[in-house]
Design a protein around this motif. Structure first.
Motif, PDB file in Angstrom:
ATOM      1  N   TRP A  13      -6.591   9.707  22.585  1.00  0.00           N
ATOM      2  CA  TRP A  13      -7.805   9.365  21.844  1.00  0.00           C
ATOM      3  C   TRP A  13      -7.827   9.996  20.457  1.00  0.00           C
ATOM      4  O   TRP A  13      -8.143   9.317  19.471  1.00  0.00           O
ATOM      5  N   PRO A  14      -7.515  11.302  20.313  1.00  0.00           N
ATOM      6  CA  PRO A  14      -7.476  11.878  18.952  1.00  0.00           C
ATOM      7  C   PRO A  14      -6.454  11.200  18.042  1.00  0.00           C
ATOM      8  O   PRO A  14      -6.728  10.969  16.859  1.00  0.00           O
ATOM      9  N   VAL A  15      -5.279  10.874  18.583  1.00  0.00           N
ATOM     10  CA  VAL A  15      -4.256  10.219  17.767  1.00  0.00           C
ATOM     11  C   VAL A  15      -4.712   8.819  17.376  1.00  0.00           C
ATOM     12  O   VAL A  15      -4.533   8.385  16.223  1.00  0.00           O
ATOM     13  N   ALA A  16      -5.326   8.094  18.317  1.00  0.00           N
ATOM     14  CA  ALA A  16      -5.822   6.748  18.012  1.00  0.00           C
ATOM     15  C   ALA A  16      -6.898   6.793  16.933  1.00  0.00           C
ATOM     16  O   ALA A  16      -6.918   5.956  16.019  1.00  0.00           O
ATOM     17  N   THR A  17      -7.796   7.777  17.013  1.00  0.00           N
ATOM     18  CA  THR A  17      -8.840   7.921  16.000  1.00  0.00           C
ATOM     19  C   THR A  17      -8.246   8.310  14.653  1.00  0.00           C
ATOM     20  O   THR A  17      -8.652   7.788  13.601  1.00  0.00           O
ATOM     21  N   GLY A  18      -7.269   9.215  14.681  1.00  0.00           N
ATOM     22  CA  GLY A  18      -6.627   9.629  13.432  1.00  0.00           C
ATOM     23  C   GLY A  18      -5.917   8.487  12.735  1.00  0.00           C
ATOM     24  O   GLY A  18      -6.034   8.321  11.511  1.00  0.00           O
ATOM     25  N   TRP A  19      -5.180   7.674  13.502  1.00  0.00           N
ATOM     26  CA  TRP A  19      -4.496   6.522  12.907  1.00  0.00           C
ATOM     27  C   TRP A  19      -5.505   5.532  12.318  1.00  0.00           C
ATOM     28  O   TRP A  19      -5.288   4.972  11.240  1.00  0.00           O
ATOM     29  N   ALA A  20      -6.619   5.296  13.035  1.00  0.00           N
ATOM     30  CA  ALA A  20      -7.622   4.351  12.546  1.00  0.00           C
ATOM     31  C   ALA A  20      -8.227   4.824  11.231  1.00  0.00           C
ATOM     32  O   ALA A  20      -8.390   4.032  10.285  1.00  0.00           O
ATOM     33  N   LEU A  21      -8.562   6.118  11.142  1.00  0.00           N
ATOM     34  CA  LEU A  21      -9.164   6.641   9.914  1.00  0.00           C
ATOM     35  C   LEU A  21      -8.147   6.687   8.779  1.00  0.00           C
ATOM     36  O   LEU A  21      -8.456   6.303   7.642  1.00  0.00           O
ATOM     37  N   LEU A  22      -6.945   7.157   9.079  1.00  0.00           N
ATOM     38  CA  LEU A  22      -5.929   7.290   8.036  1.00  0.00           C
ATOM     39  C   LEU A  22      -5.549   5.940   7.446  1.00  0.00           C
ATOM     40  O   LEU A  22      -5.571   5.745   6.222  1.00  0.00           O
ATOM     41  N   VAL A  23      -5.212   4.989   8.310  1.00  0.00           N
ATOM     42  CA  VAL A  23      -4.740   3.681   7.835  1.00  0.00           C
ATOM     43  C   VAL A  23      -5.917   2.805   7.410  1.00  0.00           C
ATOM     44  O   VAL A  23      -5.830   2.082   6.409  1.00  0.00           O
ATOM     45  N   GLY A  24      -7.030   2.870   8.136  1.00  0.00           N
ATOM     46  CA  GLY A  24      -8.173   2.039   7.789  1.00  0.00           C
ATOM     47  C   GLY A  24      -8.768   2.411   6.445  1.00  0.00           C
ATOM     48  O   GLY A  24      -8.901   1.568   5.550  1.00  0.00           O
ATOM     49  N   VAL A  25      -9.110   3.692   6.275  1.00  0.00           N
ATOM     50  CA  VAL A  25      -9.703   4.142   5.012  1.00  0.00           C
ATOM     51  C   VAL A  25      -8.650   4.167   3.901  1.00  0.00           C
ATOM     52  O   VAL A  25      -8.900   3.699   2.775  1.00  0.00           O
ATOM     53  N   GLY A  26      -7.477   4.707   4.215  1.00  0.00           N
ATOM     54  CA  GLY A  26      -6.420   4.770   3.200  1.00  0.00           C
ATOM     55  C   GLY A  26      -5.979   3.397   2.734  1.00  0.00           C
ATOM     56  O   GLY A  26      -5.758   3.175   1.539  1.00  0.00           O
ATOM     57  N   GLY A  27      -5.865   2.450   3.673  1.00  0.00           N
ATOM     58  CA  GLY A  27      -5.476   1.094   3.302  1.00  0.00           C
ATOM     59  C   GLY A  27      -6.518   0.415   2.448  1.00  0.00           C
ATOM     60  O   GLY A  27      -6.190  -0.335   1.516  1.00  0.00           O
ATOM     61  N   PHE A  28      -7.791   0.677   2.735  1.00  0.00           N
ATOM     62  CA  PHE A  28      -8.880   0.094   1.941  1.00  0.00           C
ATOM     63  C   PHE A  28      -8.827   0.609   0.497  1.00  0.00           C
ATOM     64  O   PHE A  28      -8.933  -0.169  -0.457  1.00  0.00           O
ATOM     65  N   ILE A  29      -8.655   1.915   0.336  1.00  0.00           N
ATOM     66  CA  ILE A  29      -8.593   2.493  -1.017  1.00  0.00           C
ATOM     67  C   ILE A  29      -7.352   2.001  -1.751  1.00  0.00           C
ATOM     68  O   ILE A  29      -7.404   1.669  -2.948  1.00  0.00           O
ATOM     69  N   TYR A  30      -6.227   1.942  -1.044  1.00  0.00           N
ATOM     70  CA  TYR A  30      -4.979   1.462  -1.658  1.00  0.00           C
ATOM     71  C   TYR A  30      -5.146   0.026  -2.145  1.00  0.00           C
ATOM     72  O   TYR A  30      -4.681  -0.326  -3.245  1.00  0.00           O
ATOM     73  N   PHE A  31      -5.792  -0.810  -1.355  1.00  0.00           N
ATOM     74  CA  PHE A  31      -6.015  -2.202  -1.753  1.00  0.00           C
ATOM     75  C   PHE A  31      -6.974  -2.274  -2.936  1.00  0.00           C
ATOM     76  O   PHE A  31      -6.756  -3.035  -3.889  1.00  0.00           O
ATOM     77  N   TRP A  32      -8.056  -1.506  -2.900  1.00  0.00           N
ATOM     78  CA  TRP A  32      -9.065  -1.514  -3.968  1.00  0.00           C
ATOM     79  C   TRP A  32      -8.476  -1.090  -5.303  1.00  0.00           C
ATOM     80  O   TRP A  32      -8.867  -1.603  -6.356  1.00  0.00           O
ATOM     81  N   LYS A  33      -7.499  -0.202  -5.294  1.00  0.00           N
ATOM     82  CA  LYS A  33      -6.905   0.301  -6.536  1.00  0.00           C
ATOM     83  C   LYS A  33      -6.280  -0.821  -7.367  1.00  0.00           C
ATOM     84  O   LYS A  33      -6.191  -0.718  -8.606  1.00  0.00           O
ATOM     85  N   ALA A  34      -5.860  -1.908  -6.721  1.00  0.00           N
ATOM     86  CA  ALA A  34      -5.222  -3.015  -7.457  1.00  0.00           C
ATOM     87  C   ALA A  34      -6.110  -4.246  -7.510  1.00  0.00           C
ATOM     88  O   ALA A  34      -5.623  -5.361  -7.737  1.00  0.00           O
ATOM     89  N   GLU A  35      -7.407  -4.077  -7.311  1.00  0.00           N
ATOM     90  CA  GLU A  35      -8.329  -5.214  -7.213  1.00  0.00           C
ATOM     91  C   GLU A  35      -8.230  -6.159  -8.411  1.00  0.00           C
ATOM     92  O   GLU A  35      -8.243  -7.387  -8.253  1.00  0.00           O
ATOM     93  N   GLU A  36      -8.119  -5.614  -9.628  1.00  0.00           N
ATOM     94  CA  GLU A  36      -8.141  -6.463 -10.810  1.00  0.00           C
ATOM     95  C   GLU A  36      -6.830  -7.220 -11.044  1.00  0.00           C
ATOM     96  O   GLU A  36      -6.767  -8.083 -11.926  1.00  0.00           O
ATOM     97  N   THR A  37      -5.794  -6.927 -10.262  1.00  0.00           N
ATOM     98  CA  THR A  37      -4.491  -7.569 -10.483  1.00  0.00           C
ATOM     99  C   THR A  37      -4.274  -8.791  -9.607  1.00  0.00           C
ATOM    100  O   THR A  37      -3.360  -9.582  -9.865  1.00  0.00           O
ATOM    101  N   TYR A  38      -5.086  -8.970  -8.553  1.00  0.00           N
ATOM    102  CA  TYR A  38      -4.829 -10.049  -7.609  1.00  0.00           C
ATOM    103  C   TYR A  38      -5.099 -11.416  -8.252  1.00  0.00           C
ATOM    104  O   TYR A  38      -6.119 -11.622  -8.893  1.00  0.00           O
ATOM    105  N   GLY A  39      -4.143 -12.319  -8.064  1.00  0.00           N
ATOM    106  CA  GLY A  39      -4.279 -13.656  -8.597  1.00  0.00           C
ATOM    107  C   GLY A  39      -3.841 -13.807 -10.036  1.00  0.00           C
ATOM    108  O   GLY A  39      -3.952 -14.888 -10.612  1.00  0.00           O
ATOM    109  N   ARG A  40      -3.337 -12.728 -10.641  1.00  0.00           N
ATOM    110  CA  ARG A  40      -2.881 -12.804 -12.034  1.00  0.00           C
ATOM    111  C   ARG A  40      -1.372 -12.762 -12.085  1.00  0.00           C
ATOM    112  O   ARG A  40      -0.712 -12.144 -11.262  1.00  0.00           O
ATOM    113  N   GLY A  41      -0.824 -13.354 -13.114  1.00  0.00           N
ATOM    114  CA  GLY A  41       0.618 -13.312 -13.307  1.00  0.00           C
ATOM    115  C   GLY A  41       1.349 -14.360 -12.501  1.00  0.00           C
ATOM    116  O   GLY A  41       0.801 -15.084 -11.716  1.00  0.00           O
TER     117      GLY A  41
END
Length: 305
Positions: A277-305
């Motif tokens: 359970w702790p490992v499952a929660t850790g993976w969810a927070l790490l990848v869920g929150v981290g993936g969201f921030i990583y995606f948001w960092k390039a928000e203005e680039t999607y669909g260009r170029g």
């Protein structure tokens, strides 16, 4: 006496700072600029109905051309489980020593398919929907999240078939079945996060979508979908010392374990290793929150170029 000619003084372009101040004074912003993280979350929440409707529409249209229609939502993972049972359970004998092997295998296949499909759909979330991205203004994270939600809806259809299989093979209904709900919430958070990570990568490098089936196939084989990792490790004590903790911390294996110990009586929830359970929660927070921030960092680039 000739009249002197006077040339007008050259006009100078306004300074960039002056233009920025003028735009700020009139409330103008850069078109397509990335909002702050707080604003981005607010925009995403405001479009929650679009996310739900989009995922449902994609799920409904997925098998619209097939005669059996939505039955394929259940039949596809069941057929995969039947193939794995014949190859691994019968021919390779991985069912020996594993109680309730058919429920064990079907649960693993369904849970793994949820992660696999979310990743594959997320990889193409931006690159496969450029027309939508370029035509409408909305937070782009809505796309990978909606695809992960689509796969969750498909899993829920499959879970109905899983319940029938559990009852058919004599697995009794138990209060521990309720643990499947938090397990699915954690897995969905993890899946949505990794879908957003790969959506950003796939937007820049579409070839990643061609590579992912090989990565996912390898990941499946080390996640205990068709066999028990505990028996595998106990039968191969000569493996390097780092292999066992890596396999047990594997997020796909962790979420499969959570579901098996919740649903199958012979894998009672009280026997679940304390780290899961702790490992499952850790993976969810790490990848869920981290993936969201990583995606948001390039928000203005999607669909260009």
């Amino acid at each position: 006496m000739s009249q002197a000619l006077h040339t007008p003084p050259p006009t100078t372009a306004p300074a960039t700072d002056d233009l920025a101040a003028l735009a700020a004074r009139h409330g103008l912003t850069v078109s397509g600029a990335r909002p702050t993280l707080r604003e981005y979350v607010s925009q995403l929440w405001a479009r929650r109905h679009f996310i739900t409707a989009f995922s449902t529409a994609k799920l409904t249209s997925q098998y619209s051309q097939a005669k059996l229609g939505q039955l394929w939502q259940v039949m596809t993972p069941l057929l995969n489980a039947a193939v794995y049972y014949f190859i691994f359970g019968v021919l390779m004998g991985t069912k020996r020593g594993v109680p309730d092997y058919v429920p064990f295998l079907v649960t693993g296949v369904f849970v793994w398919t949820f992660t696999q499909s979310s990743i594959m759909a997320g990889t193409r979330a931006i690159s496969g929907n450029l027309g939508l991205v370029r035509a409408l203004h909305f937070p782009r994270a809505a796309l990978p999240i909606s695809f992960a939600l689509q796969q969750l809806q498909q899993l829920l259809f499959s879970m109905a078939a899983l319940v029938v299989i559990l009852l058919f093979f004599g697995v009794p209904v138990a209060a521990s079945w309720l643990l499947a709900i938090p397990a699915l919430v954690l897995q969905f958070t993890f899946n949505a996060g990794i879908a957003m990570i790969l959506a950003r990568m796939g937007a820049k490098t579409p070839d990643i979508a061609q590579l992912m089936p090989f990565v996912l196939r390898t990941w499946m084989y080390v996640s205990g979908v068709m066999w028990s990792l505990d028996r595998l490790l106990s039968n191969h004590s000569d493996l390097p010392s780092w292999v066992a903790p890596v396999l047990r911390a594997n997020p796909a294996a962790v979420y499969i374990d959570l579901m098996r110990f919740a649903l199958i009586d012979s894998f009672h929830s009280s026997q679940l290793p304390p780290h899961v359970w702790p490992v499952a929660t850790g993976w969810a927070l790490l990848v869920g929150v981290g993936g969201f921030i990583y995606f948001w960092k390039a928000e203005e680039t999607y669909g260009r170029g």
